[in-house]
Design an enzyme around this catalytic site. Structure first.
Site, mmCIF file in Angstrom:
data_model
loop_
_atom_site.group_PDB
_atom_site.id
_atom_site.type_symbol
_atom_site.label_atom_id
_atom_site.label_comp_id
_atom_site.label_asym_id
_atom_site.label_seq_id
_atom_site.Cartn_x
_atom_site.Cartn_y
_atom_site.Cartn_z
ATOM 1 N N GLU A 46 0.821 -1.206 0.000
ATOM 2 C CA GLU A 46 0.000 0.000 0.000
ATOM 3 C C GLU A 46 0.863 1.267 0.000
ATOM 4 O OE1 GLU A 46 -2.202 -3.048 2.663
ATOM 5 O OE2 GLU A 46 -0.169 -2.623 1.966
ATOM 6 N N ALA A 155 16.649 -44.051 -8.322
ATOM 7 C CA ALA A 155 18.092 -44.192 -8.496
ATOM 8 C C ALA A 155 18.400 -45.639 -8.834
ATOM 9 C CB ALA A 155 18.837 -43.787 -7.221
ATOM 10 N N MET A 156 19.620 -45.866 -9.320
ATOM 11 C CA MET A 156 20.073 -47.228 -9.512
ATOM 12 C C MET A 156 20.319 -47.871 -8.149
ATOM 13 S SD MET A 156 19.951 -47.237 -12.761
ATOM 14 C CE MET A 156 20.657 -48.834 -13.150
ATOM 15 N N THR A 189 20.957 -38.432 2.816
ATOM 16 C CA THR A 189 21.148 -37.737 1.540
ATOM 17 C C THR A 189 22.411 -36.893 1.582
ATOM 18 O OG1 THR A 189 18.774 -37.693 1.080
ATOM 19 C CG2 THR A 189 20.131 -36.055 -0.048
ATOM 20 N N ASP A 193 25.327 -37.579 -1.066
ATOM 21 C CA ASP A 193 25.437 -36.640 -2.191
ATOM 22 C C ASP A 193 26.140 -35.329 -1.870
ATOM 23 O OD1 ASP A 193 23.961 -38.503 -3.645
ATOM 24 O OD2 ASP A 193 22.046 -37.529 -3.210
ATOM 25 N N GLY A 287 15.247 -38.938 0.539
ATOM 26 C CA GLY A 287 15.150 -40.299 0.037
ATOM 27 C C GLY A 287 13.910 -41.021 0.501
ATOM 28 N N LEU A 290 12.881 -41.079 4.600
ATOM 29 C CA LEU A 290 12.242 -39.880 5.152
ATOM 30 C C LEU A 290 10.892 -39.626 4.490
ATOM 31 C CD1 LEU A 290 12.153 -37.439 6.948
ATOM 32 C CD2 LEU A 290 13.652 -36.232 5.342
#
Length: 354
Positions: A46, A155-156, A189, A193, A287, A290
């Protein structure tokens, strides 16, 4: 009002923990000025609209959220509208913030200003879905993102997953990260990673989301990549190992102790804690373990699945770890709310049917 909602979206990446708000001032079908809330601590929509206009005496203000009536980091917008001699205020929705919650509308009416509320309310709610949920429940809006192959693998078997989806899908994910208040993952994770958990997005003034790691046993490496990045990284744990906590704190992490549930951080307590941290929207990238626990406990508001046209095979990793589901009666139902193609992938949005 539709235009006000559109310009409110310009603050999509910068207003946290405040809501995204737009305002347009109109007189005799002519737009006198417009503004939006750009960043927490700065002028509200405003005020920006009034500053961009000339004489607005007798004008109508279209605002996507009820003007505030309390002193926060900025003065009340109600007072500014009254002082400017605005004749009418049209509001998309009442502010769910208990500090406002109708008080702004009442003050405007008491000043003799005509007030209408409810125009395009649903569109306005979508704009601030996280802020609204936090104000109404104390917990943030939770979105979990998963990427999978056509045969439902993330994923593999080795854990290799770069890249299942297209570059276009990954860009879309970074846009969603940028819109979020926090990105949350689990320690597994991080160990697998070493993710950065930031928003690498083309807009330069993005307020980076808070990084949150659930780490029940304090396994977080002190040299994790996210420790070198600007902004906050929260490590939520249920262990009281003071030595580990001290090392992580010295490395730049914020370590917070939360109650446990079956020797893991209690996920319900996590959401309550994040709400107390003024987190509006949580974006989960985690993953199967979780995500399975979150699904079991009904803690996710929407699931986003990016499905790529590829096959990873029967030994690949699945979306959810959900032991004990043996009969069709055990199945968990989700409802598709949206579906569209992104690059070579299909993006499917689900809402829970709890």
């Amino acid at each position: 009002m539709a235009q006000a909602i559109k310009i409110a979206g310009k603050g999509r990446y910068t207003t946290d923990p405040n809501p995204r708000v737009g305002c347009i001032l109109v007189k005799k079908d002519k737009v006198l000025g417009e503004g939006w809330h750009e960043r927490a601590g700065q002028a509200h929509a405003e005020i920006n609209a009034l500053d961009n206009a000339g004489d607005v005496s007798g004008a109508t203000a279209y605002v996507t959220l009820e003007p505030c009536s309390h002193h926060g980091k900025t003065p009340p917008c109600c007072d500014a509208l009254i002082k400017a001699n605005i004749k009418r205020v049209v509001v998309a929705m009442q502010d769910p913030n208990p500090l406002v919650a109708g008080k702004g509308l009442q003050r405007l009416r008491e000043a003799g200003i005509a007030v209408d509320c409810g125009l395009l309310e649903q569109e306005a709610r979508v704009l601030n879905i996280g802020f609204i949920k936090r104000m109404e429940s104390g917990c943030p809006w939770v979105t979990s993102k998963l990427a999978m192959s056509l045969d439902g693998r993330t994923a593999m078997a080795s854990g290799e997953s770069k890249w299942i989806t297209s570059a276009e899908s990954r860009e879309d994910v970074h846009r969603l990260r940028a819109e979020s208040s926090a990105i949350l993952t689990g320690i597994n994770t991080v160990l697998a990673d070493d993710p950065s958990l930031n928003a690498r997005f083309k807009i330069t003034d993005v307020v980076q989301p808070v990084r949150v790691v659930l780490d029940s046993k304090l396994q977080m490496p002190i040299n994790a990549q996210m420790a070198t990045l600007p902004g906050r990284t929260l490590v939520l744990t249920c262990t009281k190992d003071g030595q580990k906590q001290q090392k992580l704190t010295q490395a730049g992490f914020e370590v917070h102790y939360l109650p446990s549930h079956h020797d893991r951080v209690d996920l319900n307590e996590v959401m309550i804690f994040l709400g107390q941290q003024q987190i509006n929207q949580v974006f989960i990238e985690a993953g199967a373990t979780l995500n399975g626990a979150l699904l079991r406990q009904n803690l996710v508001d929407e699931w986003l699945i990016y499905m790529a046209p590829c096959i990873l095979g029967s030994k690949g990793r699945g979306l959810f770890n959900l032991p004990g589901m043996n009969k069709m009666a055990d199945k968990i139902n989700l409802q598709i709310s949206n579906m569209r193609q992104i690059g070579s992938d299909i993006k499917i949005q689900f809402v829970a049917k709890y």
